[in-house]
Design a protein around this motif. Structure first.
Motif, short mmCIF file in Angstrom:
data_model
loop_
_atom_site.label_atom_id
_atom_site.label_comp_id
_atom_site.label_asym_id
_atom_site.label_seq_id
_atom_site.Cartn_x
_atom_site.Cartn_y
_atom_site.Cartn_z
N MET A 1 1.71 -1.23 0.09
CA MET A 1 3.12 -0.83 -0.05
C MET A 1 3.21 0.69 0.00
SD MET A 1 5.75 -1.56 -3.22
CE MET A 1 5.51 -3.32 -3.08
N ASP A 2 4.11 1.19 0.83
CA ASP A 2 4.28 2.64 0.94
C ASP A 2 5.26 3.13 -0.11
OD1 ASP A 2 6.56 1.55 1.87
OD2 ASP A 2 6.52 2.51 3.85
N CYS A 3 5.34 4.46 -0.24
CA CYS A 3 6.17 5.07 -1.29
C CYS A 3 7.66 4.83 -1.05
CB CYS A 3 5.87 6.56 -1.39
SG CYS A 3 4.21 6.94 -2.00
N ALA A 4 8.08 4.87 0.22
CA ALA A 4 9.51 4.68 0.51
C ALA A 4 9.96 3.29 0.07
CB ALA A 4 9.77 4.89 2.00
N THR A 5 9.16 2.27 0.39
CA THR A 5 9.52 0.91 -0.02
C THR A 5 9.51 0.77 -1.52
OG1 THR A 5 8.57 0.05 2.04
CG2 THR A 5 8.91 -1.52 0.25
N VAL A 21 10.78 -7.07 -3.12
CA VAL A 21 9.32 -7.01 -3.02
C VAL A 21 8.72 -7.74 -4.22
CG1 VAL A 21 9.34 -4.83 -1.74
CG2 VAL A 21 9.22 -4.80 -4.24
N ASP A 22 7.43 -7.97 -4.14
CA ASP A 22 6.72 -8.63 -5.24
C ASP A 22 6.65 -7.68 -6.44
OD1 ASP A 22 5.23 -10.19 -6.87
OD2 ASP A 22 3.39 -10.11 -5.67
N PRO A 23 7.16 -8.06 -7.60
CA PRO A 23 7.12 -7.15 -8.77
C PRO A 23 5.70 -6.74 -9.14
CG PRO A 23 8.63 -8.97 -9.16
CD PRO A 23 7.90 -9.30 -7.91
N CYS A 33 0.22 5.46 -8.12
CA CYS A 33 0.85 6.60 -7.43
C CYS A 33 1.57 7.45 -8.48
CB CYS A 33 1.82 6.11 -6.36
SG CYS A 33 2.64 7.44 -5.45
N ALA A 34 1.06 8.64 -8.73
CA ALA A 34 1.68 9.52 -9.73
C ALA A 34 3.05 10.00 -9.28
CB ALA A 34 0.76 10.72 -9.99
N ALA A 35 3.24 10.21 -7.97
CA ALA A 35 4.53 10.70 -7.47
C ALA A 35 5.62 9.65 -7.68
CB ALA A 35 4.41 11.07 -5.99
N CYS A 36 5.28 8.38 -7.40
CA CYS A 36 6.27 7.32 -7.58
C CYS A 36 6.55 7.09 -9.06
CB CYS A 36 5.80 6.02 -6.92
SG CYS A 36 5.85 6.08 -5.10
#
Length: 242
Positions: A1-5, A21-23, A33-36
């Motif tokens: 899964m990418d950050c945008a999604t 998406v799948d929780p 992902c620290a940014a997300c």
């Protein structure tokens, strides 16, 4: 899964919508992902501030709204052209009755008996004219549809009446019976000019229907933009629904 999604799914969760998406997969991405994770915390804080922000005081515009409100409708005035059409139709009906039951005097002293076929034809014509006048009075927006019949009948009647009058074949009493028809024709024209300026059903005034070359071309034009923009939609909208 990418950050945008992931961020679109996070935003959907904050708004109480289906993330699409799948929780479990979303939680795994955010934990790695620290940014997300930072984006999720900031988005949650902004959402909370917006929901707890007191509503700003709105200006009182009631006076301005009332100033621009339309004035109360005045009592309807007497629609004399339509009333005249009804009275003229009644007069035409009385002529029908006289043609069926009263002998009609001619200019040379002769009288046409009410049982003749000629009088029956004249009664049928006058009855049709009475119905046309009554229709224009009851349905003023359709009064224009009655004008071809009324105008053609009146034109032929006036022309023949002038010839009969010059030739001495008709008296003034018979000619006077045509006056209600002419008066009703004038009223029908007035009603048609006043109430007949309306667009056809389903069309806007002054609007032209859009021209399309064909159903296949139209379907292709409508399908291509949707297919091209599908990848820019949020995850919930990109899912294929059976």
């Amino acid at each position: 899964m990418d950050c945008a999604t992931a961020r679109e799914a996070i935003s959907a969760n904050l708004d109480g919508e289906d993330p699409g998406v799948d929780p479990v997969a979303l939680d795994e991405h955010v934990s790695r992902c620290a940014a997300c994770l930072t984006w999720q915390d900031e988005a949650a804080a902004v959402t909370r501030l917006v929901r707890l922000e007191p509503a700003a005081a709105s200006p009182d515009v009631s006076a301005r709204v009332l100033d621009h409100a339309p004035a109360p409708a005045r009592p309807a005035r007497l629609d004399w052209p339509r009333l005249a059409l009804v009275l003229t139709a009644i007069a035409q009906m009385s002529i029908v009755v006289s043609l069926l039951f009263v002998p009609q005097r001619m200019a040379d002293g002769m009288a046409v008996q009410p049982g003749s076929h000629l009088e029956h034809e004249a009664a049928a014509f006058n009855f049709a004219i009475a119905i046309a006048l009554l229709w224009a009075a009851v349905k003023p927006r359709q009064a224009r549809s009655q004008l071809p019949v009324l105008l053609s009948f009146a034109a032929v009647l006036v022309g023949l009446s002038v010839l009969d009058l010059v030739g001495g074949r008709v008296g003034w009493e018979r000619l006077a019976s045509h006056l209600p028809l002419l008066f009703g024709l004038v009223c029908a024209v007035l009603v048609a000019r006043r109430d007949g300026r309306w667009p056809w059903p389903g069309n806007r005034a002054g609007a032209e229907p859009a021209s399309r070359t064909g159903s296949a071309e139209t379907g292709q034009d409508l399908a291509e933009p949707a297919a091209q923009s599908r990848k820019y939609q949020p995850p919930a909208a990109r899912r294929n629904v059976a």
